[in-house]
Design a protein around this motif. Structure first.
Motif, PDB file in Angstrom:
ATOM      1  N   LYS A 129       0.828  -1.213   0.000  1.00  0.00           N
ATOM      2  CA  LYS A 129       0.000   0.000   0.000  1.00  0.00           C
ATOM      3  C   LYS A 129       0.865   1.266   0.000  1.00  0.00           C
ATOM      4  CE  LYS A 129      -4.184  -1.963   2.005  1.00  0.00           C
ATOM      5  NZ  LYS A 129      -5.137  -1.540   0.997  1.00  0.00           N
ATOM      6  N   LEU A 130       1.934   1.270   0.783  1.00  0.00           N
ATOM      7  CA  LEU A 130       2.809   2.440   0.813  1.00  0.00           C
ATOM      8  C   LEU A 130       3.595   2.593  -0.492  1.00  0.00           C
ATOM      9  CD1 LEU A 130       4.102   2.420   4.495  1.00  0.00           C
ATOM     10  CD2 LEU A 130       2.549   4.066   3.429  1.00  0.00           C
ATOM     11  N   GLU A 131       3.999   1.477  -1.088  1.00  0.00           N
ATOM     12  CA  GLU A 131       4.684   1.563  -2.381  1.00  0.00           C
ATOM     13  C   GLU A 131       3.772   2.200  -3.422  1.00  0.00           C
ATOM     14  OE1 GLU A 131       5.862  -2.516  -2.996  1.00  0.00           O
ATOM     15  OE2 GLU A 131       7.814  -2.203  -2.041  1.00  0.00           O
ATOM     16  N   ALA A 132       2.509   1.794  -3.451  1.00  0.00           N
ATOM     17  CA  ALA A 132       1.542   2.371  -4.390  1.00  0.00           C
ATOM     18  C   ALA A 132       1.322   3.853  -4.081  1.00  0.00           C
ATOM     19  CB  ALA A 132       0.217   1.609  -4.328  1.00  0.00           C
ATOM     20  N   TYR A 133       1.235   4.188  -2.808  1.00  0.00           N
ATOM     21  CA  TYR A 133       1.035   5.573  -2.388  1.00  0.00           C
ATOM     22  C   TYR A 133       2.208   6.456  -2.841  1.00  0.00           C
ATOM     23  CZ  TYR A 133       0.763   9.621   0.710  1.00  0.00           C
ATOM     24  OH  TYR A 133       0.732  10.901   1.208  1.00  0.00           O
ATOM     25  N   PHE A 134       3.429   6.010  -2.576  1.00  0.00           N
ATOM     26  CA  PHE A 134       4.595   6.816  -2.945  1.00  0.00           C
ATOM     27  C   PHE A 134       4.783   6.885  -4.460  1.00  0.00           C
ATOM     28  CE2 PHE A 134       6.063   5.719   1.488  1.00  0.00           C
ATOM     29  CZ  PHE A 134       5.857   6.995   1.986  1.00  0.00           C
ATOM     30  N   GLN A 135       4.417   5.824  -5.159  1.00  0.00           N
ATOM     31  CA  GLN A 135       4.486   5.858  -6.620  1.00  0.00           C
ATOM     32  C   GLN A 135       3.527   6.921  -7.166  1.00  0.00           C
ATOM     33  OE1 GLN A 135       3.589   2.168  -8.601  1.00  0.00           O
ATOM     34  NE2 GLN A 135       4.074   2.990 -10.613  1.00  0.00           N
ATOM     35  N   LEU A 136       2.306   6.937  -6.646  1.00  0.00           N
ATOM     36  CA  LEU A 136       1.337   7.948  -7.072  1.00  0.00           C
ATOM     37  C   LEU A 136       1.803   9.351  -6.677  1.00  0.00           C
ATOM     38  CD1 LEU A 136      -1.365   8.574  -8.417  1.00  0.00           C
ATOM     39  CD2 LEU A 136      -2.466   8.232  -6.192  1.00  0.00           C
ATOM     40  N   ALA A 137       2.417   9.478  -5.505  1.00  0.00           N
ATOM     41  CA  ALA A 137       2.919  10.783  -5.062  1.00  0.00           C
ATOM     42  C   ALA A 137       3.990  11.300  -6.021  1.00  0.00           C
ATOM     43  CB  ALA A 137       3.477  10.674  -3.642  1.00  0.00           C
ATOM     44  N   ARG A 138       4.856  10.409  -6.484  1.00  0.00           N
ATOM     45  CA  ARG A 138       5.882  10.826  -7.453  1.00  0.00           C
ATOM     46  C   ARG A 138       5.248  11.251  -8.764  1.00  0.00           C
ATOM     47  NH1 ARG A 138       8.364   6.431  -5.105  1.00  0.00           N
ATOM     48  NH2 ARG A 138       7.863   5.074  -6.840  1.00  0.00           N
TER      49      ARG A 138
END
Length: 151
Positions: A129-138
């Motif tokens: 979930k955090l990987e997806a979150y940070f990917q979207l943030a980038r």
């Protein structure tokens, strides 16, 4: 209202991590430390957490393979893991750490094993979930902070 649809999606994703109990207020405190000088601070802290905690998980797995259980060693390792998890606001992971430690204190090896399996599931779920979150943030880029731009 946020004009960038990716930023809106990011805000919704972030809120769901709190609503579903994956993160707590410590994550917000990390975010407050992030600024223009360190725009990826939170992501870097989370990456370090997962890198360092992988070693602790391996040590826990090895300790759980040894019989009889060394509950003091298991509890010490889990104490360390719980502290790391608390530092990023990993609420569900932290709860599983607490349960594991309770089983250690009562000498319940079967309970430790079950709690550890659940902990690894929560840990992996949060990581995804955090990987997806940070990917979207980038992808969304930096947040717009100015309310008005002069042309």
């Amino acid at each position: 209202m946020e004009r960038n649809p990716m930023r809106r999606q990011l805000a919704i994703m972030r809120q769901s991590l709190f609503d579903q109990g994956y993160l707590d207020e410590q994550f917000i405190q990390l975010e407050e430390l992030q600024d223009d000088a360190n725009p990826n601070f939170v992501e870097e802290v989370v990456i370090l957490y997962y890198r360092d905690s992988a070693r602790i998980i391996l040590n826990l797995e090895q300790a759980l393979e040894r019989k009889p259980f060394d509950f003091n060693k298991l509890d010490g390792l889990m104490h360390q893991f719980k502290g790391s998890s608390s530092s990023i606001g990993a609420k569900k992971v932290k709860a599983e750490c607490t349960l594991f430690r309770e089983y250690c204190k009562s000498g319940n090896g079967e309970g430790c094993t079950r709690a550890f399996q659940q902990l690894k599931r929560e840990y992996a779920t949060l990581k995804r979930k955090l990987e997806a979150y940070f990917q979207l943030a980038r992808q969304a880029g930096p947040a717009e902070t100015a309310c008005c731009r002069k042309e």
